[in-house]
Design a protein around this motif. Structure first.
Motif, PDB file in Angstrom:
ATOM      1  N   VAL A 142       0.935  -1.200  -0.172  1.00  0.00           N
ATOM      2  CA  VAL A 142      -0.180  -0.003   0.023  1.00  0.00           C
ATOM      3  C   VAL A 142       0.900   1.228   0.093  1.00  0.00           C
ATOM      4  O   VAL A 142       0.556   2.356  -0.891  1.00  0.00           O
ATOM      5  N   ILE A 143       1.985   1.362   0.880  1.00  0.00           N
ATOM      6  CA  ILE A 143       2.768   2.388   0.921  1.00  0.00           C
ATOM      7  C   ILE A 143       3.614   2.530  -0.519  1.00  0.00           C
ATOM      8  O   ILE A 143       3.522   3.846  -1.160  1.00  0.00           O
ATOM      9  N   MET A 144       3.994   1.406  -1.263  1.00  0.00           N
ATOM     10  CA  MET A 144       4.367   1.338  -2.606  1.00  0.00           C
ATOM     11  C   MET A 144       3.434   2.002  -3.556  1.00  0.00           C
ATOM     12  O   MET A 144       3.625   2.740  -4.631  1.00  0.00           O
ATOM     13  N   GLY A 145       2.126   1.523  -3.434  1.00  0.00           N
ATOM     14  CA  GLY A 145       1.177   2.202  -4.388  1.00  0.00           C
ATOM     15  C   GLY A 145       0.909   3.597  -4.175  1.00  0.00           C
ATOM     16  O   GLY A 145       0.822   4.257  -5.284  1.00  0.00           O
ATOM     17  N   PHE A 146       0.886   4.233  -2.712  1.00  0.00           N
ATOM     18  CA  PHE A 146       1.048   5.713  -2.627  1.00  0.00           C
ATOM     19  C   PHE A 146       2.108   6.404  -3.316  1.00  0.00           C
ATOM     20  O   PHE A 146       1.748   7.455  -3.917  1.00  0.00           O
ATOM     21  N   ALA A 147       3.313   5.772  -3.259  1.00  0.00           N
ATOM     22  CA  ALA A 147       4.505   6.309  -3.653  1.00  0.00           C
ATOM     23  C   ALA A 147       4.607   6.271  -5.278  1.00  0.00           C
ATOM     24  O   ALA A 147       4.865   7.429  -5.982  1.00  0.00           O
ATOM     25  N   LEU A 148       4.125   5.356  -5.814  1.00  0.00           N
ATOM     26  CA  LEU A 148       3.963   5.237  -7.347  1.00  0.00           C
ATOM     27  C   LEU A 148       3.032   6.225  -7.837  1.00  0.00           C
ATOM     28  O   LEU A 148       2.857   7.020  -8.948  1.00  0.00           O
ATOM     29  N   LYS A 149       1.759   6.499  -7.041  1.00  0.00           N
ATOM     30  CA  LYS A 149       0.965   7.569  -7.338  1.00  0.00           C
ATOM     31  C   LYS A 149       1.227   8.756  -7.298  1.00  0.00           C
ATOM     32  O   LYS A 149       1.005   9.879  -8.158  1.00  0.00           O
ATOM     33  N   TYR A 150       2.067   9.212  -5.981  1.00  0.00           N
ATOM     34  CA  TYR A 150       2.272  10.617  -5.765  1.00  0.00           C
ATOM     35  C   TYR A 150       3.767  10.930  -5.963  1.00  0.00           C
ATOM     36  O   TYR A 150       3.922  12.228  -5.807  1.00  0.00           O
ATOM     37  N   ALA A 151       4.714  10.016  -6.129  1.00  0.00           N
ATOM     38  CA  ALA A 151       5.866  10.159  -6.039  1.00  0.00           C
ATOM     39  C   ALA A 151       6.571   9.283  -6.967  1.00  0.00           C
ATOM     40  O   ALA A 151       6.107   9.215  -8.085  1.00  0.00           O
ATOM     41  N   ARG A 152       7.605   8.694  -6.477  1.00  0.00           N
ATOM     42  CA  ARG A 152       8.315   7.511  -7.241  1.00  0.00           C
ATOM     43  C   ARG A 152       8.528   6.169  -6.377  1.00  0.00           C
ATOM     44  O   ARG A 152       8.386   6.266  -5.354  1.00  0.00           O
ATOM     45  N   TRP A 153       8.813   5.294  -7.091  1.00  0.00           N
ATOM     46  CA  TRP A 153       8.949   4.033  -6.513  1.00  0.00           C
ATOM     47  C   TRP A 153      10.254   4.126  -5.221  1.00  0.00           C
ATOM     48  O   TRP A 153      10.036   3.536  -4.078  1.00  0.00           O
ATOM     49  N   ASN A 154      10.861   4.986  -5.300  1.00  0.00           N
ATOM     50  CA  ASN A 154      12.155   5.132  -4.335  1.00  0.00           C
ATOM     51  C   ASN A 154      11.422   5.643  -3.055  1.00  0.00           C
ATOM     52  O   ASN A 154      11.998   5.193  -1.933  1.00  0.00           O
ATOM     53  N   GLU A 155      10.736   6.316  -3.143  1.00  0.00           N
ATOM     54  CA  GLU A 155       9.984   6.930  -1.843  1.00  0.00           C
ATOM     55  C   GLU A 155       9.164   5.820  -0.953  1.00  0.00           C
ATOM     56  O   GLU A 155       9.104   5.827  -0.014  1.00  0.00           O
ATOM     57  N   GLY A 156       8.758   4.725  -1.932  1.00  0.00           N
ATOM     58  CA  GLY A 156       8.109   3.714  -1.019  1.00  0.00           C
ATOM     59  C   GLY A 156       9.088   3.017  -0.237  1.00  0.00           C
ATOM     60  O   GLY A 156       8.839   2.726   1.134  1.00  0.00           O
TER      61      GLY A 156
END
Length: 400
Positions: A142-156
């Motif tokens: 879920v954290i990675m999903g939010f990162a892909l939506k609002y930032a990048r995979w790195n942020e996950g």
């Protein structure tokens, strides 16, 4: 203080589960960023698991020298380093550098806490413990999903590292709670056997191979669930595909939650048999050729529910089946064999799906399901012939 310590131990297993599903849920985007084939996820997973194997094999010696609380602190610190490293990696090769602390931390904490709980708490606590592992593993996609939506995979990876740091601080502040079982812990490891001696005990080899088979299927699901949806279903967004990585972990959490309420009554052995039956139903649902994704999603959840009680039940039976003298080494060897499966089998599936297509996943899972239950039944028979027919309430056999 006892209940507070259990709460902290549960939190530790949330931290253990957090990093495990990030690679699978983020890989469809990471693959594009690094410009590598989809199967290359298996090599990164293999590197992480290889380091975990090393720490698991060293765990009996580490457990004899250090209290569990210090192993926990250092292990979480290593995983934080690995997560931060992944978040700043600008090339595919850099992932292998930070796979070292990523994997070393996971193996040490897994073996030491499982040994601690198996020797001091009931099967119910063990199931709830692994349920909280599922909580962590379900949160990170879920954290990675939010990162892909609002930032990048790195942020996950970075956001997950921040959560790990918070858990690390709680563990540091809770160090006095570990005094509760300090004397019993020292007694349980004082005369513990080494790995070579443990391998000579009847039934150990079979349970190691069974654990290998179980974790091969589990780890393959961890890594390839999101890619399975991406490769077999059309019209699904990247964010939804990433979030599907949490399905198997949600099932694991539910299965272990249910097992926690009933395992003390029915025993570990019967819980494993029920779990295998439920897992079979889930895999068959995944294999059904429906165009939509709902039946397939339900299949992964049910598969996770079935897998749920298997891991904690095998671990919890170790001190009862083989005696406390051998429990630390048995659990360390189980963790090592588990991560051998986690290391190689997702990679093997990556190569296989490149040749025949990712739709072969259900067949792959069925093979390991059959190996798991078959070898566990062989283990039970060997232990029964060695110790007689005295079966304990926990589902193991008393060592004479």
């Amino acid at each position: 203080m006892g209940s507070m310590l259990i709460a902290v131990i549960y939190l530790i297993f949330i931290s253990l589960g957090l990093p495990d599903s990030l690679l699978g849920s983020g890989w469809p985007k990471m693959q594009t960023a690094f410009d590598v084939p989809s199967s290359f996820a298996g090599y990164v997973s293999m590197a992480i698991s290889f380091m975990t194997i090393i720490s698991a094999l060293l765990s009996p010696r580490i457990i004899r020298r250090f209290h569990t609380k210090w192993i926990v602190i250092f292990s979480i610190l290593l995983t934080v380093l690995g997560l931060i490293g992944f978040s700043v990696s600008g090339s595919y090769v850099m992932l292998f550098v930070f796979a070292v602390p990523y994997g070393l931390g996971a193996g040490a904490i897994d073996a030491s806490v499982n040994h601690y709980v198996a020797n001091h708490y009931s099967g119910s606590v063990m199931n709830f413990l692994h349920c909280f592992y599922g909580v962590g593993a379900m949160i990170s996609p879920v954290i990675m999903g939010f990162a892909l939506k609002y930032a990048r995979w790195n942020e996950g990876y970075r956001w997950t590292a921040y959560i790990q740091l918070g858990i690390l601080l709680i563990c540091i502040f809770s160090l006095p709670l570990w005094k509760k079982n300090a004397s019993a812990e020292e007694e349980s490891i004082k005369d513990s056997a080494g790995i070579r001696e443990t391998l000579k005990q009847k039934g150990v080899i079979f349970t190691l191979i069974a654990f290998f088979a179980y974790c091969s299927g589990e780890a393959t699901c961890f890594l390839w669930t999101s890619s399975y949806f991406a490769g077999t279903k059309e019209g699904i967004s990247d964010e939804l595909v990433a979030s599907f990585g949490s399905l198997i972990f949600g099932g694991l959490m539910l299965g272990r939650l249910i097992s926690g309420f009933v395992s003390n009554r029915v025993g570990d052995r019967f819980m494993i048999r029920i779990g295998i039956g439920v897992e079979l139903i889930g895999i068959l649902l995944i294999a059904l050729p429906f165009e939509g994704y709902m039946i397939t999603a339900a299949g992964f959840v049910i598969t996770g529910v079935g897998m749920g009680p298997v891991y904690p039940a095998i671990q919890h039976m170790a001190p009862v089946n083989f005696g406390r003298r051998y429990s630390a080494s048995v659990i360390g060897l189980q963790m090592a064999s588990a991560y051998v499966g986690s290391t190689f089998m997702p990679m093997v599936f990556g190569l296989l799906q490149q040749m025949v297509g990712i739709s072969v996943l259900p067949v792959y899972l069925l093979i390991f399901l059959a190996l798991n239950i078959g070898l566990l039944e062989v283990t039970y028979r060997v232990i029964r012939s060695e110790n007689g027919d005295t079966q304990l309430s926990e589902g193991g056999y008393e060592r004479k």
